[in-house]
Design an enzyme around this catalytic site. Structure first.
Site, PDB file in Angstrom:
ATOM      1  CG  ASP A 141      -2.010   1.073   1.683  1.00 46.35           C
ATOM      2  OD1 ASP A 141      -2.002   2.310   0.221  1.00 46.35           O
ATOM      3  OD2 ASP A 141      -2.647   1.504   2.598  1.00 46.35           O
ATOM      4  CD  GLU A 157      -4.592  -1.128  -0.163  1.00 41.43           C
ATOM      5  OE1 GLU A 157      -5.155   0.120   0.494  1.00 41.43           O
ATOM      6  OE2 GLU A 157      -5.383  -1.722   0.318  1.00 41.43           O
ATOM      7  CG  HIS A 173      -9.545   0.832   3.959  1.00 38.82           C
ATOM      8  ND1 HIS A 173      -9.949   1.152   4.693  1.00 38.82           N
ATOM      9  CD2 HIS A 173      -7.752   0.613   3.831  1.00 38.82           C
ATOM     10  CE1 HIS A 173      -8.888   1.675   5.312  1.00 38.82           C
ATOM     11  NE2 HIS A 173      -7.937   1.372   4.090  1.00 38.82           N
TER      12      HIS A 173
END
Length: 377
Positions: A193, A224, A300
Protein backbone atom coordinates in the site's frame (compact mmCIF):
# COMPACT_ATOMS: atom_id res chain seq x y z
CA UNK A 1 -38.89 -2.11 18.15
CA UNK A 2 -37.88 1.51 17.72
CA UNK A 3 -34.67 3.44 18.43
CA UNK A 4 -34.79 5.29 21.75
CA UNK A 5 -31.11 5.99 22.53
CA UNK A 6 -27.75 6.48 20.79
CA UNK A 7 -24.46 6.40 22.69
CA UNK A 8 -21.20 7.73 21.25
CA UNK A 9 -17.96 6.13 22.52
CA UNK A 10 -14.72 7.69 21.17
CA UNK A 11 -11.78 5.27 21.40
CA UNK A 12 -8.51 6.50 22.92
CA UNK A 13 -5.42 5.10 24.64
CA UNK A 14 -4.38 2.49 22.09
CA UNK A 15 -4.64 4.24 18.72
CA UNK A 16 -2.31 2.71 16.13
CA UNK A 17 -0.07 5.02 14.11
CA UNK A 18 -1.59 5.19 10.63
CA UNK A 19 1.57 6.26 8.83
CA UNK A 20 0.47 9.82 8.15
CA UNK A 21 3.26 12.44 8.09
CA UNK A 22 2.45 13.82 11.53
CA UNK A 23 2.11 10.35 13.07
CA UNK A 24 -0.43 9.39 15.71
CA UNK A 25 -0.22 9.13 19.46
CA UNK A 26 -2.10 6.43 21.40
CA UNK A 27 -4.40 9.04 22.96
CA UNK A 28 -5.59 10.40 19.62
CA UNK A 29 -9.17 9.59 18.71
CA UNK A 30 -9.52 8.23 15.16
CA UNK A 31 -12.31 5.69 15.71
CA UNK A 32 -15.68 6.06 17.39
CA UNK A 33 -18.11 3.35 18.40
CA UNK A 34 -21.87 3.85 18.37
CA UNK A 35 -24.40 1.93 20.43
CA UNK A 36 -28.06 2.05 19.41
CA UNK A 37 -30.66 0.98 21.97
CA UNK A 38 -34.25 0.05 21.37
CA UNK A 39 -37.45 0.23 23.38
CA UNK A 40 -37.36 -3.57 23.81
CA UNK A 41 -33.90 -3.50 25.42
CA UNK A 42 -31.66 -4.57 22.53
CA UNK A 43 -28.28 -3.02 21.69
CA UNK A 44 -26.67 -2.67 18.27
CA UNK A 45 -23.01 -1.80 17.72
CA UNK A 46 -21.56 0.42 15.02
CA UNK A 47 -18.13 1.88 14.24
CA UNK A 48 -17.05 5.08 12.46
CA UNK A 49 -13.58 5.87 11.13
CA UNK A 50 -13.97 9.42 12.43
CA UNK A 51 -13.24 11.27 15.65
CA UNK A 52 -15.90 11.45 18.33
CA UNK A 53 -16.32 15.21 18.10
CA UNK A 54 -17.14 15.00 14.39
CA UNK A 55 -19.50 12.09 14.97
CA UNK A 56 -21.26 14.04 17.73
CA UNK A 57 -21.72 17.02 15.41
CA UNK A 58 -23.21 14.77 12.75
CA UNK A 59 -25.52 13.05 15.27
CA UNK A 60 -26.85 16.46 16.34
CA UNK A 61 -28.10 16.71 12.75
CA UNK A 62 -29.26 13.11 12.38
CA UNK A 63 -30.79 12.26 15.76
CA UNK A 64 -34.15 14.04 15.26
CA UNK A 65 -34.68 11.84 12.18
CA UNK A 66 -33.35 8.66 13.81
CA UNK A 67 -35.11 8.86 17.18
CA UNK A 68 -38.16 6.62 17.15
CA UNK A 69 -37.22 5.00 13.82
CA UNK A 70 -37.62 1.28 13.26
CA UNK A 71 -34.69 -0.83 14.44
CA UNK A 72 -35.37 -3.58 11.87
CA UNK A 73 -35.30 -1.60 8.61
CA UNK A 74 -31.62 -0.72 8.17
CA UNK A 75 -31.68 0.07 4.45
CA UNK A 76 -34.72 2.32 4.60
CA UNK A 77 -33.57 4.16 7.71
CA UNK A 78 -30.02 4.71 6.49
CA UNK A 79 -31.16 5.87 3.06
CA UNK A 80 -33.66 8.25 4.64
CA UNK A 81 -30.88 9.81 6.73
CA UNK A 82 -28.70 10.11 3.60
CA UNK A 83 -31.41 11.58 1.39
CA UNK A 84 -32.44 14.02 4.12
CA UNK A 85 -28.96 15.51 4.59
CA UNK A 86 -27.80 16.19 1.02
CA UNK A 87 -27.15 19.85 1.77
CA UNK A 88 -24.97 19.08 4.80
CA UNK A 89 -23.77 15.59 4.00
CA UNK A 90 -23.05 13.72 0.75
CA UNK A 91 -19.83 12.49 2.37
CA UNK A 92 -17.51 13.47 5.18
CA UNK A 93 -18.41 13.18 8.83
CA UNK A 94 -22.16 13.00 8.19
CA UNK A 95 -21.79 9.95 5.94
CA UNK A 96 -19.28 8.44 8.35
CA UNK A 97 -21.82 8.75 11.15
CA UNK A 98 -24.54 7.24 8.96
CA UNK A 99 -22.11 4.36 8.36
CA UNK A 100 -21.86 3.62 12.07
CA UNK A 101 -25.62 3.91 12.46
CA UNK A 102 -26.15 1.52 9.55
CA UNK A 103 -23.84 -1.10 11.07
CA UNK A 104 -25.68 -0.84 14.39
CA UNK A 105 -29.03 -1.17 12.63
CA UNK A 106 -27.93 -4.35 10.86
CA UNK A 107 -26.66 -5.68 14.19
CA UNK A 108 -30.07 -4.98 15.73
CA UNK A 109 -31.87 -6.53 12.77
CA UNK A 110 -29.82 -9.71 13.10
CA UNK A 111 -30.47 -9.93 16.82
CA UNK A 112 -34.21 -9.37 16.32
CA UNK A 113 -34.31 -12.13 13.69
CA UNK A 114 -31.96 -14.47 15.54
CA UNK A 115 -29.70 -14.65 12.47
CA UNK A 116 -26.17 -13.53 11.55
CA UNK A 117 -26.10 -10.43 9.36
CA UNK A 118 -24.55 -12.43 6.51
CA UNK A 119 -27.79 -14.36 6.04
CA UNK A 120 -29.82 -11.16 6.01
CA UNK A 121 -27.46 -9.78 3.35
CA UNK A 122 -28.36 -12.70 1.12
CA UNK A 123 -26.74 -15.85 2.47
CA UNK A 124 -23.45 -17.50 3.34
CA UNK A 125 -21.01 -18.31 0.58
CA UNK A 126 -18.30 -19.16 3.14
CA UNK A 127 -17.83 -19.62 6.88
CA UNK A 128 -14.20 -18.52 7.09
CA UNK A 129 -11.86 -16.19 5.23
CA UNK A 130 -8.19 -15.26 5.17
CA UNK A 131 -7.30 -12.03 7.01
CA UNK A 132 -4.23 -10.09 6.01
CA UNK A 133 -2.28 -8.50 8.83
CA UNK A 134 -2.04 -4.78 8.11
CA UNK A 135 1.18 -3.06 9.20
CA UNK A 136 3.37 -0.09 8.27
CA UNK A 137 6.61 -0.21 6.33
CA UNK A 138 9.78 0.52 8.31
CA UNK A 139 13.55 0.40 8.04
CA UNK A 140 14.74 -3.10 7.02
CA UNK A 141 15.73 -4.45 10.46
CA UNK A 142 12.66 -3.34 12.46
CA UNK A 143 10.47 -4.32 9.51
CA UNK A 144 11.85 -7.86 9.64
CA UNK A 145 11.12 -8.07 13.36
CA UNK A 146 7.56 -6.85 12.89
CA UNK A 147 6.95 -9.29 10.06
CA UNK A 148 8.25 -12.17 12.16
CA UNK A 149 5.82 -11.27 14.96
CA UNK A 150 2.87 -11.09 12.55
CA UNK A 151 3.69 -14.47 11.05
CA UNK A 152 4.08 -15.89 14.56
CA UNK A 153 0.51 -14.76 15.29
CA UNK A 154 -0.66 -17.01 12.49
CA UNK A 155 -1.17 -14.61 9.56
CA UNK A 156 -0.52 -16.06 6.12
CA UNK A 157 -1.05 -12.77 4.31
CA UNK A 158 0.39 -9.36 5.24
CA UNK A 159 -0.03 -5.87 3.82
CA UNK A 160 2.76 -3.33 4.24
CA UNK A 161 1.92 0.31 3.77
CA UNK A 162 2.76 3.97 3.84
CA UNK A 163 5.93 5.55 5.11
CA UNK A 164 8.77 5.18 4.28
CA UNK A 165 7.71 3.47 1.03
CA UNK A 166 7.56 5.96 -1.84
CA UNK A 167 8.97 8.73 0.34
CA UNK A 168 12.71 8.26 -0.30
CA UNK A 169 13.90 6.70 -3.56
CA UNK A 170 13.38 3.66 -5.78
CA UNK A 171 16.38 1.76 -4.46
CA UNK A 172 15.09 2.00 -0.89
CA UNK A 173 11.59 0.91 -1.93
CA UNK A 174 13.06 -2.19 -3.56
CA UNK A 175 15.26 -2.85 -0.52
CA UNK A 176 12.39 -2.94 1.95
CA UNK A 177 10.16 -5.02 -0.32
CA UNK A 178 13.01 -7.48 -0.87
CA UNK A 179 13.66 -7.56 2.90
CA UNK A 180 9.98 -8.33 3.52
CA UNK A 181 9.89 -11.16 1.01
CA UNK A 182 13.10 -12.69 2.34
CA UNK A 183 11.76 -12.57 5.90
CA UNK A 184 8.39 -14.23 5.29
CA UNK A 185 9.38 -16.55 2.43
CA UNK A 186 7.24 -17.54 -0.51
CA UNK A 187 4.35 -19.11 1.43
CA UNK A 188 3.08 -15.83 2.93
CA UNK A 189 1.19 -13.49 0.62
CA UNK A 190 2.34 -9.85 0.57
CA UNK A 191 0.43 -6.75 -0.48
CA UNK A 192 1.88 -3.22 -0.81
CA UNK A 193 0.00 0.00 0.00
CA UNK A 194 1.75 3.16 -1.20
CA UNK A 195 -0.65 5.40 0.73
CA UNK A 196 -1.36 7.76 -2.16
CA UNK A 197 -4.12 9.44 -0.15
CA UNK A 198 -1.43 11.14 1.94
CA UNK A 199 -1.60 14.91 1.54
CA UNK A 200 0.33 16.32 -1.45
CA UNK A 201 1.21 12.89 -2.84
CA UNK A 202 3.98 13.61 -5.37
CA UNK A 203 3.89 10.54 -7.66
CA UNK A 204 2.09 9.97 -10.94
CA UNK A 205 1.36 7.18 -13.39
CA UNK A 206 4.95 6.71 -14.57
CA UNK A 207 6.24 6.23 -11.03
CA UNK A 208 3.39 3.86 -10.24
CA UNK A 209 3.92 1.79 -13.40
CA UNK A 210 7.65 1.46 -12.80
CA UNK A 211 7.07 0.59 -9.14
CA UNK A 212 4.46 -2.02 -10.09
CA UNK A 213 7.03 -3.68 -12.36
CA UNK A 214 9.42 -3.89 -9.41
CA UNK A 215 6.70 -5.31 -7.15
CA UNK A 216 5.87 -7.99 -9.69
CA UNK A 217 9.38 -9.40 -9.23
CA UNK A 218 8.50 -10.11 -5.60
CA UNK A 219 5.10 -11.72 -6.29
CA UNK A 220 3.09 -8.91 -4.64
CA UNK A 221 -0.65 -9.70 -4.58
CA UNK A 222 -1.79 -6.12 -5.22
CA UNK A 223 -0.51 -2.53 -5.32
CA UNK A 224 -2.81 -0.27 -3.31
CA UNK A 225 -3.35 3.49 -3.61
CA UNK A 226 -0.34 4.21 -5.85
CA UNK A 227 -1.94 7.50 -6.96
CA UNK A 228 -3.94 10.31 -5.32
CA UNK A 229 -7.56 9.22 -4.79
CA UNK A 230 -8.97 11.86 -7.17
CA UNK A 231 -6.80 10.80 -10.13
CA UNK A 232 -9.42 8.65 -11.83
CA UNK A 233 -7.85 8.94 -15.28
CA UNK A 234 -4.46 8.01 -13.84
CA UNK A 235 -5.89 4.87 -12.25
CA UNK A 236 -7.56 3.88 -15.52
CA UNK A 237 -4.28 4.27 -17.41
CA UNK A 238 -2.27 2.44 -14.73
CA UNK A 239 -4.65 -0.50 -14.32
CA UNK A 240 -4.51 -1.20 -18.06
CA UNK A 241 -0.72 -1.76 -18.04
CA UNK A 242 0.27 -2.77 -14.51
CA UNK A 243 1.68 -6.29 -14.09
CA UNK A 244 0.35 -6.26 -10.52
CA UNK A 245 -3.38 -5.82 -9.72
CA UNK A 246 -4.22 -2.24 -8.69
CA UNK A 247 -6.39 -1.62 -5.61
CA UNK A 248 -8.11 1.50 -4.25
CA UNK A 249 -11.32 3.17 -3.17
CA UNK A 250 -11.01 3.34 0.62
CA UNK A 251 -11.66 7.10 0.81
CA UNK A 252 -14.82 7.06 -1.33
CA UNK A 253 -18.25 7.49 0.26
CA UNK A 254 -21.72 6.62 -1.05
CA UNK A 255 -22.37 4.23 -3.92
CA UNK A 256 -22.59 7.07 -6.43
CA UNK A 257 -18.91 7.95 -5.86
CA UNK A 258 -17.89 4.39 -6.76
CA UNK A 259 -19.81 4.29 -10.05
CA UNK A 260 -17.20 5.89 -12.34
CA UNK A 261 -14.45 3.73 -10.83
CA UNK A 262 -16.49 0.63 -11.56
CA UNK A 263 -17.78 1.62 -14.99
CA UNK A 264 -14.33 2.65 -16.20
CA UNK A 265 -12.59 -0.32 -14.55
CA UNK A 266 -10.19 2.05 -12.83
CA UNK A 267 -8.99 -0.66 -10.42
CA UNK A 268 -8.74 -4.42 -10.34
CA UNK A 269 -9.67 -4.54 -6.65
CA UNK A 270 -12.18 -2.16 -5.06
CA UNK A 271 -11.87 -1.44 -1.33
CA UNK A 272 -15.04 0.04 0.19
CA UNK A 273 -14.78 0.86 3.91
CA UNK A 274 -18.10 0.22 5.65
CA UNK A 275 -17.15 2.44 8.61
CA UNK A 276 -17.14 5.50 6.34
CA UNK A 277 -18.81 4.77 2.98
CA UNK A 278 -22.37 4.35 4.22
CA UNK A 279 -22.20 1.07 6.10
CA UNK A 280 -23.14 -2.44 5.04
CA UNK A 281 -26.11 -1.12 3.08
CA UNK A 282 -23.92 0.85 0.69
CA UNK A 283 -21.10 -1.71 0.69
CA UNK A 284 -23.44 -4.43 -0.53
CA UNK A 285 -24.69 -2.25 -3.37
CA UNK A 286 -21.14 -1.29 -4.32
CA UNK A 287 -19.96 -4.90 -4.24
CA UNK A 288 -22.67 -6.20 -6.53
CA UNK A 289 -22.04 -3.41 -9.03
CA UNK A 290 -18.34 -4.26 -8.95
CA UNK A 291 -19.11 -7.94 -9.42
CA UNK A 292 -21.13 -7.19 -12.57
CA UNK A 293 -17.96 -5.58 -13.98
CA UNK A 294 -15.72 -8.46 -12.83
CA UNK A 295 -13.92 -6.26 -10.27
CA UNK A 296 -12.87 -7.96 -7.06
CA UNK A 297 -13.98 -6.45 -3.73
CA UNK A 298 -11.82 -6.53 -0.60
CA UNK A 299 -13.16 -4.43 2.29
CA UNK A 300 -10.81 -1.79 3.65
CA UNK A 301 -10.54 -1.91 7.42
CA UNK A 302 -8.05 0.16 9.45
CA UNK A 303 -10.46 -0.86 12.05
CA UNK A 304 -12.11 -1.76 15.34
CA UNK A 305 -13.58 -5.11 16.39
CA UNK A 306 -17.01 -3.87 15.31
CA UNK A 307 -15.72 -2.85 11.89
CA UNK A 308 -13.91 -6.18 11.46
CA UNK A 309 -17.05 -8.09 12.46
CA UNK A 310 -19.01 -6.15 9.85
CA UNK A 311 -16.37 -6.91 7.20
CA UNK A 312 -16.58 -10.62 8.05
CA UNK A 313 -20.37 -10.68 7.70
CA UNK A 314 -20.13 -8.70 4.46
CA UNK A 315 -17.49 -11.02 3.02
CA UNK A 316 -19.52 -14.11 3.93
CA UNK A 317 -22.37 -12.82 1.75
CA UNK A 318 -20.24 -12.09 -1.37
CA UNK A 319 -19.97 -14.80 -4.04
CA UNK A 320 -16.30 -13.94 -4.57
CA UNK A 321 -14.33 -12.83 -1.49
CA UNK A 322 -10.77 -13.70 -0.59
CA UNK A 323 -9.54 -11.44 2.22
CA UNK A 324 -10.41 -9.10 5.06
CA UNK A 325 -8.05 -6.51 6.48
CA UNK A 326 -6.93 -7.01 10.10
CA UNK A 327 -5.01 -4.14 11.70
CA UNK A 328 -2.36 -5.73 13.92
CA UNK A 329 -1.56 -5.34 16.71
CA UNK A 330 -4.58 -3.28 17.71
CA UNK A 331 -6.22 -3.31 21.12
CA UNK A 332 -9.44 -1.90 19.63
CA UNK A 333 -9.74 -5.27 17.85
CA UNK A 334 -7.91 -7.70 20.10
CA UNK A 335 -8.92 -6.50 23.57
CA UNK A 336 -12.37 -4.97 23.29
CA UNK A 337 -14.63 -7.97 22.67
CA UNK A 338 -15.93 -10.51 25.13
CA UNK A 339 -14.64 -13.30 22.86
CA UNK A 340 -11.43 -12.42 20.96
CA UNK A 341 -10.93 -13.23 17.28
CA UNK A 342 -8.71 -16.26 16.68
CA UNK A 343 -6.90 -17.39 13.54
CA UNK A 344 -7.01 -21.11 12.77
CA UNK A 345 -4.05 -23.21 11.67
CA UNK A 346 -4.66 -22.19 8.03
CA UNK A 347 -4.42 -18.51 8.90
CA UNK A 348 -8.20 -18.05 8.47
CA UNK A 349 -10.81 -16.33 10.62
CA UNK A 350 -14.10 -18.03 11.33
CA UNK A 351 -17.03 -15.77 10.46
CA UNK A 352 -19.21 -15.33 13.57
CA UNK A 353 -22.51 -17.19 13.26
CA UNK A 354 -24.37 -15.81 16.28
CA UNK A 355 -27.12 -13.24 15.72
CA UNK A 356 -26.27 -9.79 14.39
CA UNK A 357 -22.63 -8.93 13.77
CA UNK A 358 -21.77 -11.86 16.01
CA UNK A 359 -19.75 -10.09 18.69
CA UNK A 360 -20.33 -8.53 22.08
CA UNK A 361 -18.18 -5.78 23.57
CA UNK A 362 -16.41 -6.21 26.90
CA UNK A 363 -17.83 -3.47 29.20
CA UNK A 364 -14.59 -3.19 31.18
CA UNK A 365 -12.48 -2.80 28.04
CA UNK A 366 -14.96 -0.31 26.62
CA UNK A 367 -14.66 1.79 29.79
CA UNK A 368 -10.87 1.60 29.61
CA UNK A 369 -10.58 2.67 25.97
CA UNK A 370 -13.59 4.95 25.94
CA UNK A 371 -13.87 6.74 29.28
CA UNK A 372 -15.91 9.58 27.76
CA UNK A 373 -19.29 9.12 26.20
CA UNK A 374 -22.24 11.12 25.01
CA UNK A 375 -25.82 9.90 24.99
CA UNK A 376 -28.71 11.09 22.79
CA UNK A 377 -32.25 10.30 23.94
Amino acid sequence: MSIVELEIRPLTGATVDGGWPQGHEPQENLHTLLILRTDDGREGFGSCFTSGSLVAGAIELLWPMLKGASSVEPERVSETLRQSTFWQGRGGAVEHAISGIDLALWDLMGKACGQPVSRLLGGDYRRSIKPYGSILFDEPDPLRRTLASVVERGFRAIKLGWRPFGRRDRKFDELIVRSARQEVGDDVELMVDAGGSEQFWPHGVNWARNTAEMLADFNIVWFEEPLPPDDLDGYVALTRVSPVPIAGGEVLTRRQSFLPWIERRAVDILQPDCTKNGGLTESRRIAWLASEHNIQVVPHGWNTAVGLAADLQFSAALPVARYVEYLTPCAYIDAITARPFRLDDRGHLEIPSSPGLGIELDPEALSRFSPNRRVFR
